[in-house]
Design an enzyme around this catalytic site. Structure first.
Site, short mmCIF file in Angstrom:
data_model
loop_
_atom_site.label_atom_id
_atom_site.label_comp_id
_atom_site.label_asym_id
_atom_site.label_seq_id
_atom_site.Cartn_x
_atom_site.Cartn_y
_atom_site.Cartn_z
N HIS A 15 0.66 -1.08 0.02
CA HIS A 15 0.07 0.07 -0.06
C HIS A 15 0.94 1.39 0.18
O HIS A 15 1.80 1.32 0.74
CB HIS A 15 -0.89 0.04 1.36
CG HIS A 15 -1.89 -1.28 1.40
ND1 HIS A 15 -2.96 -1.13 0.90
CD2 HIS A 15 -1.54 -2.35 2.03
CE1 HIS A 15 -3.61 -2.10 1.00
NE2 HIS A 15 -3.16 -2.99 1.76
N ASN A 17 0.47 4.60 0.94
CA ASN A 17 0.73 5.17 2.30
C ASN A 17 1.41 4.51 3.41
O ASN A 17 1.52 5.09 4.26
CB ASN A 17 -0.68 6.02 2.36
CG ASN A 17 -0.78 7.23 1.64
OD1 ASN A 17 -0.25 8.22 1.99
ND2 ASN A 17 -1.66 7.30 0.63
N THR A 98 -5.45 4.25 -2.59
CA THR A 98 -6.87 4.55 -2.77
C THR A 98 -6.92 5.96 -3.04
O THR A 98 -6.44 6.76 -2.54
CB THR A 98 -7.34 4.34 -1.00
OG1 THR A 98 -6.89 3.49 -0.36
CG2 THR A 98 -8.77 4.49 -0.97
N PRO A 99 -7.42 6.15 -4.34
CA PRO A 99 -7.66 7.62 -4.81
C PRO A 99 -8.38 8.23 -3.77
O PRO A 99 -9.50 7.71 -3.46
CB PRO A 99 -8.30 7.34 -5.95
CG PRO A 99 -8.16 5.81 -6.50
CD PRO A 99 -7.99 5.19 -5.24
N GLY A 192 -8.81 -1.60 3.51
CA GLY A 192 -9.15 -0.83 4.53
C GLY A 192 -9.68 -1.57 5.94
O GLY A 192 -9.73 -2.90 5.85
N GLU A 222 -9.10 -11.05 7.10
CA GLU A 222 -8.46 -10.48 8.12
C GLU A 222 -9.00 -10.52 9.37
O GLU A 222 -8.30 -10.33 10.33
CB GLU A 222 -8.02 -8.88 7.63
CG GLU A 222 -6.81 -8.65 6.80
CD GLU A 222 -6.57 -7.33 6.85
OE1 GLU A 222 -7.38 -6.55 6.37
OE2 GLU A 222 -5.68 -6.80 7.37
N ASP A 298 2.90 -3.13 4.32
CA ASP A 298 3.12 -1.62 4.59
C ASP A 298 4.52 -1.59 5.38
O ASP A 298 4.75 -1.69 6.40
CB ASP A 298 2.21 -1.17 5.65
CG ASP A 298 0.80 -1.41 5.27
OD1 ASP A 298 0.24 -0.53 4.35
OD2 ASP A 298 0.11 -2.25 5.70
#
Ligand code: 6MZ
Length: 358
Positions: A15, A17, A98-99, A192, A222, A298
């Site tokens: 991801h 970010n 994610t836009p 998310g 998850e 991440d």
């Protein structure tokens, strides 16, 4: 560690970010602190905290988004993340993001993605293969990219639908992916906070994306949620991420479907989705010869790297260099890019096998 860094690797679950360097986050938070937008010591404490539960991780992401969501910063972090992966010999990177729409910054989902693509153009350390059209618009940059002798990385993008979004917002993301396809956007991810959102909300957008030929990967299992996990497997995505909280029926369905699983060891342990590495489902799936890809999730948030994930897998599950190399190489089959790229990746791995004697 050096041997895992030298090995060519494929990253399919990262991801944007979540992959930002801590040093960059602290620098950006420091600037916002001076302007009074955030309280720097509070932000610093959150950024430097090492272990976070799954719920806490999503609070951390909200904070990261406050610090990173403007066009200039999105461009900067994209450039840095690609360079960081390339520097540890990731040869193919499927980066997901994610836009985001943020009216106060004059940002639309499209302008967010344009800032991301600007970040790809800004990469100077390595040669990037994204899409000819992206570089055709900037001939000066194009020349730099044709220099020989530099490391090369293939970069493709997945647009993420956030589980907080509505059906309409999810559809907007899918339409954006379709419009920007020629710039290397190859698929859609659903991610998310797994404690929020309903599968039925995203299904129409995901079905439309699939129908239009976009490849789909889903964060699946998850948290325990039998009904959702079974519905996701019935959807037949091209890959799933995590698969931490599966019950017998779900394992059976997964194994018979042969859907490849993106495994993120450090992330699963740090978020306590899996209690310890020795009971991680990697071992069972590997033994069953189920398609698997080792990924990072991440690197910033979990202080890891793809090489570190290879080191952990090798030492925990007793896999040697050759077996790890085969694992990395098999990931070629599961990338969302087309056959031409797969062929080039085969060549890269064949030549690495000779060079590294594997
Ligand atoms: C689910 C995750 C995640 O999209 O802003 N994200 N979603 N599970 C995970 N495992 C811990 N790690 C990251 O990158 C950050 C966003 O990716 C998703 C979350 O929606 C997070 O806000 P982008 O670039």
């Amino acid at each position: 560690m050096e041997c895992w860094e030298l090995m060519p690797k494929i990253e399919l679950h990262a991801h944007l970010n979540g992959s930002v360097r801590n040093s960059t986050l602290l620098e950006l938070a420091g600037e916002l602190g001076k302007r009074g937008t955030v309280v720097f010591p509070d932000v610093e404490n959150v950024i430097l905290k090492n272990d976070r539960s799954l719920r806490e991780v999503f609070k951390m992401f909200d904070l990261i988004h406050v610090v990173t969501t403007d066009h200039k910063t999105v461009t900067r972090i994209t450039k840095e993340v690609i360079e960081d992966f390339a520097s540890e010999n990731v040869v193919y990177l499927e980066l997901r993001t994610t836009p985001k729409r943020n009216d106060s910054k004059g940002m639309s989902k499209r302008s967010y993605m344009e800032a991301v693509l600007e970040g790809v153009r800004a990469v100077s350390m390595v040669e990037v293969d994204l899409s000819r059209e992206l570089f055709a618009e900037t001939p000066a940059v194009n020349e730099t990219y044709n220099m020989t002798g530099r490391k090369k990385i293939f970069v493709r993008f997945l647009l993420s639908i956030d589980r907080r979004e509505t059906t309409e917002a999810a559809m907007e993301t899918v339409n954006l992916a379709l419009e920007m396809r020629r710039f290397g956007i190859v698929g859609i991810d659903l991610s998310g906070n797994p404690f929020v959102g309903e599968w039925s909300t995203f299904l129409p957008a995901l079905e439309f994306a699939k129908l239009q030929g976009l490849s789909i990967t889903l964060h699946c299992g998850e948290v325990p949620n039998t009904e959702e996990i079974l519905a996701m497997l019935d959807f037949l995505p091209r890959r799933i991420g995590h698969a931490c909280c599966f019950e017998d029926e779900e394992w059976e369905k997964l194994k018979s479907s042969k859907i490849p699983v993106e495994i993120c060891l450090t992330s699963n342990i740090k978020t306590e989705s899996i209690s310890s590495l020795d009971v991680h489902h990697f071992a069972e799936l590997y033994k069953a010869n189920h398609p698997l890809i080792l990924c990072t999730d991440d690197v910033g948030v979990f202080s890891t790297s793809l090489s570190a994930e290879y080191a952990v897998a090798s030492s925990t599950f007793g896999l040697g260099k050759r077996e790890m190399f085969q694992l990395a190489r098999k990931a070629i089959n599961f990338v969302f890019a087309g056959d031409e790229v797969k062929q080039k990746l085969e060549e890269i791995f064949a030549s690495a096998a000779r060079e590294l004697d594997l």
